[in-house]
Structures are given as structure tokens and as C-alpha cells.
Design an enzyme around this catalytic site. Structure first.
Site, PDB file in Angstrom:
ATOM      1  N   ASP A  96      -6.239 -19.417  17.564  1.00 29.58           N
ATOM      2  CA  ASP A  96      -6.397 -18.014  17.948  1.00 29.58           C
ATOM      3  C   ASP A  96      -7.149 -17.814  19.257  1.00 29.58           C
ATOM      4  OD1 ASP A  96      -8.997 -18.722  17.254  1.00 29.58           O
ATOM      5  OD2 ASP A  96      -8.864 -17.807  15.274  1.00 29.58           O
ATOM      6  N   GLU A 118      -2.140 -24.099  12.642  1.00 28.10           N
ATOM      7  CA  GLU A 118      -3.116 -23.233  11.977  1.00 28.10           C
ATOM      8  C   GLU A 118      -2.632 -21.784  12.001  1.00 28.10           C
ATOM      9  OE1 GLU A 118      -7.650 -24.020  12.041  1.00 28.10           O
ATOM     10  OE2 GLU A 118      -7.421 -22.084  13.062  1.00 28.10           O
ATOM     11  N   GLU A 132      -9.875 -12.903  18.553  1.00 20.67           N
ATOM     12  CA  GLU A 132      -9.069 -13.901  17.861  1.00 20.67           C
ATOM     13  C   GLU A 132      -8.035 -13.317  16.903  1.00 20.67           C
ATOM     14  OE1 GLU A 132     -12.748 -15.970  19.290  1.00 20.67           O
ATOM     15  OE2 GLU A 132     -12.344 -14.062  18.306  1.00 20.67           O
ATOM     16  N   HIS A 203     -22.351 -17.691  17.349  1.00 18.67           N
ATOM     17  CA  HIS A 203     -21.949 -17.417  18.722  1.00 18.67           C
ATOM     18  C   HIS A 203     -20.940 -16.289  18.876  1.00 18.67           C
ATOM     19  CE1 HIS A 203     -18.598 -19.906  17.294  1.00 18.67           C
ATOM     20  NE2 HIS A 203     -17.885 -19.283  18.209  1.00 18.67           N
ATOM     21  N   ARG A 205     -18.717 -13.148  19.546  1.00 19.69           N
ATOM     22  CA  ARG A 205     -18.947 -11.989  20.418  1.00 19.69           C
ATOM     23  C   ARG A 205     -19.364 -10.756  19.625  1.00 19.69           C
ATOM     24  NH1 ARG A 205     -14.429 -14.293  22.984  1.00 19.69           N
ATOM     25  NH2 ARG A 205     -14.688 -14.691  25.216  1.00 19.69           N
ATOM     26  N   HIS A 236     -24.830 -22.203  21.573  1.00 19.69           N
ATOM     27  CA  HIS A 236     -23.675 -21.923  22.413  1.00 19.69           C
ATOM     28  C   HIS A 236     -24.124 -21.706  23.858  1.00 19.69           C
ATOM     29  CE1 HIS A 236     -19.966 -19.753  23.691  1.00 19.69           C
ATOM     30  NE2 HIS A 236     -19.407 -20.478  22.762  1.00 19.69           N
TER      31      HIS A 236
END
Length: 371
Positions: A96, A118, A132, A203, A205, A236
């Protein structure tokens, strides 16, 4: 000969795609070509080195403070020439990421078949995870072949009217065979010694800001209450994440904030852990194979199989929920044993081989390829 172009660009993609690339290289009926976008740089290169994968193309798109606009434009601009030159019979993309979405879009423009590794993961909330969830749904519209990790993922693809679906398990489980060493030790494992090692990753967003502050404050409270708990946080690269972590956890003697680890060290750290706290996706698949309970610090997950099986617990991003769930696993041995002994719903480590076999079966049914 079937020419298969694998395109990936981030560290998580590389971890999951490299075992598949190695399997493609073994097949005499397939010509394997690898293109990396460099959406991540140092973290990507480290994974490639560990698996011994040498890209045929490196688009090197990464730049400082890049945005989704930058990533999208750069890949669109550079991937076209690779597609035109190679003329692949099939392009493999994973998951993604923006690399996967933009590559699939580019293949659509060039009328090149796409295979989605996936495939079928869904939250059906287009902003969670962001971007994603949009990316994976958009790739599904373009894909010719869909490699679903689980029956749940397959059912979601069927519901959306997709065809050519193969349930293979997840290639992240394949990767563990290359990386985990039962005799592993490091300065971190020595630092932990007889304490309980907690691995933290955070991490996303959509969690930056108050949700991430809640996560770190809950962890801080636990480490102040339970002195035998030590937390390792491979942080990250995002400067906003680093600022929040430093402000809340930076002075905590029972928390070590370290630079990102290579995949081998990271998988071995997971294997040595007692509990894992994460907002990541891939760890939700890897941890069950290692027998580790996972607290997922998100409001949604596209991996419900782990929650249903009981190895994952979705705890959201509120302080009280994270704190209480964390404390329960530290004090309730029955609950800990229940979560840590659940069978992995994401496969048996043969996903890459199954994907290669599916590609061969598909093309043998479509065309007569000469070696």
C-alpha cells in the site's frame, strides 16, 4: 521466458519483497528484473544488502522533507522509461505504499499487467491508515493478479468483484527464515538483561500529534511504575516523530531511543522481546510467528485476522486504553500466555514459492512461453 519486474521502494516493502525476488531468481522460466524507487534510502539499502538483492534500476527519488506530491511526481516521471525499455510481462508491486500505487498507475497507462502482493487488506476508512488505505484500494482496481495473504483478504477482494485471487500467506513470514538467529545478542540485549524487553515502533502520519503523545505518555507511566520494564524504540526518520519522542521519553532511563535497525537486528530484537507496542502493519504479521503479544496503537487495523486469533489487541490511541492494556499484559500471566501462544494466521513461510507457482500457472494458461 516470462519477464517479471518487481518494483519497491521502502524498507517494509523490501523486507517482504526480497524473499520473493530470491524465489523468482530460482525459476528458470522467469526472467527477474528489480527496480527500486528509493522512496526510503539508507533503510532500503540495508535490507537489500542483507538479502543480497542487487537492483537492475534505482530511481533514487528520495529527497529531504519529501511530500506525497514529490514521491508521486518523481516516480511517474522516472518509472516510465523502465517500463518502456524492459517491456515486462508482469509487474509486481507490494502492499500500500506510494511506490506501489504510482507504479501500478504507470503500468495501467502502459497497459502492462500488475500483480499485487499482499492484496485485499482493508479498513474501508480511506484516511486510516493514510494514504495507505487509498493506495491499496486503487491498486486493486488495476491489478490482474491478486496475492491475498489470508482468506479474509480474499473474501474482501471477492466482495469487490476481483478475479485471479490466490491465498498465499504473507511474505513477511518468509523473511524471518533469513534473519532470525536463536543465538543473537547485542548491546541492547545486554542492557535489558533480566528485565522485560518491550519493543516500540510508532510512526504513522495520522498518529502524529496528540495520539502519539498519548502513546508515549502511557509508556512513560508504565516504565515509572514497573522498574523491570525496559523499552527500546528504533525511531523513525520523521523529524516530527523524533521531536515528540525526545520531549516525552528522551530523559527516561528505562527507554532507549535508537536509530533504525537493519532488518536482521530488528527481527532478532522482536524475537527477544516480551511485548511489542506498535502502530505498524508488518509487525502485526511477524510477531505471531515469534510468539509475541502485540498491542496495536491504532483505531483501525487492516489485519483483523490477528485480532480475531487473539495475538493482536487493538488498543487505540487514548492514554488510558494503552496504559491499561499494557499493564494487564505485565500483570496477568494467563492473558499473556493466551496472546503469545496463538497460531499465526498469516502463513507458514512459503508465500514466495506459492506466488511464483501462481505466476507460472497463470501464464501457462494465457500464453505459450518459450525459454
Amino acid at each position: 521466458m516470462i519477464k517479471v519486474l518487481s518494483v519497491f521502494g521502502t524498507r517494509p516493502e523490501a523486507i517482504k519483497m526480497c524473499p520473493l525476488v530470491k524465489e523468482l531468481e530460482k525459476e528458470e522460466k522467469i526472467k527477474s528484473v528489480v527496480c527500486v524507487t528509493g522512496q526510503h534510502r539508507e533503510m532500503l539499502d540495508s535490507v537489500l544488502n542483507i538479502f543480497g538483492v542487487k537492483p537492475d534500476y534505482d530511481l533514487s527519488i528520495m529527497k529531504e522533507n519529501q511530500t506525497l506530491f514529490d514521491v508521486t511526481i518523481s516516480i511517474l516521471d522516472k518509472i516510465k522509461q523502465v517500463l518502456i525499455k524492459e517491456k515486462p510481462d508482469l509487474v509486481l508491486v507490494h502492499g500500500d505504499t506510494s511506490t506501489a500505487f504510482v507504479t501500478a498507475l504507470s503500468c495501467f497507462y502502459e497497459r502492462i499487467p500488475v500483480a499485487h502482493v499482499e492484496a485485499g487488506l482493508r479498513t474501508y476508512d480511506i484516511y486510516s491508515p493514510y494514504p495507505e488505505e487509498f493506495n491499496r484500494q486503487a491498486i486493486t482496481l488495476i491489478s490482474t493478479l491478486n496475492f491475498a495473504p489470508t482468506e479474509v483478504a480474499k473474501s474482501q477482494l471477492l466482495k469487490e468483484g476481483r478475479k485471479n485471487i490466490y491465498v498465499t500467506g504473507n511474505t513477511s513470514i518468509d523473511a524471518l527464515k533469513y534473519t532470525v538467529d536463536s543465538d543473537y545478542s547485542s548491546d541492547i540485549t545486554e542492557w535489558v538483561q533480566d528485565s522485560k524487553l518491550i519493543v516500540l515502533t510508532a510512526h504513522r502520519r495520522e498518529n502524529i500529534g496528540t495520539p502519539m503523545e498519548n502513546m508515549f505518555k502511557a509508556i512513560k507511566s508504565i516504565t515509572e511504575e514497573f522498574l523491570d520494564v525496559k523499552v527500546v524504540y528504533p525511531i523513525h526518520m520523521n523529524p516530527k516523530v523524533r521531536d515528540i519522542a525526545k520531549r516525552i521519553l528522551g530523559d527516561n532511563p528505562n527507554v532507549r531511543i535508537i536509530e533504525p535497525l537493519d532488518v536482521s537486528d530488528f527481527h532478532n530484537l522482536l524475537n527477544k522481546s516480551y511485548i511489542i507496542l506498535t502502530d505498524s502493519g508488518g509487525i502485526q504479521e511477524e510477531a505471531p510467528s515469534l510468539g509475541k503479544p502485540v498491542l496495536v496503537m491504532r483505531d483501525t487495523t487492516e489485519r483483523p485476522e490477528g485480532v480475531q486469533a487473539g495475538t493482536l489487541k487493538l488498543v487505540g490511541t487514548e492514554f488510558e486504553n494503552i496504559y491499561n492494556s499494557f499493564k494487564q499484559l505485565l500483570t496477568d500471566k494467563i492473558e499473556y500466555n493466551r496472546m503469545s501462544s496463538t497460531a499465526n494466521p498469516y502463513g507458514d513461510g512459503t508465500a514466495s514459492k506459492q506466488i511464483v507457482n501462481a505466476i507460472l500457472d497463470y501464464f501457462e494458461g494465457e500464453k505459450n512461453y518459450e525459454n
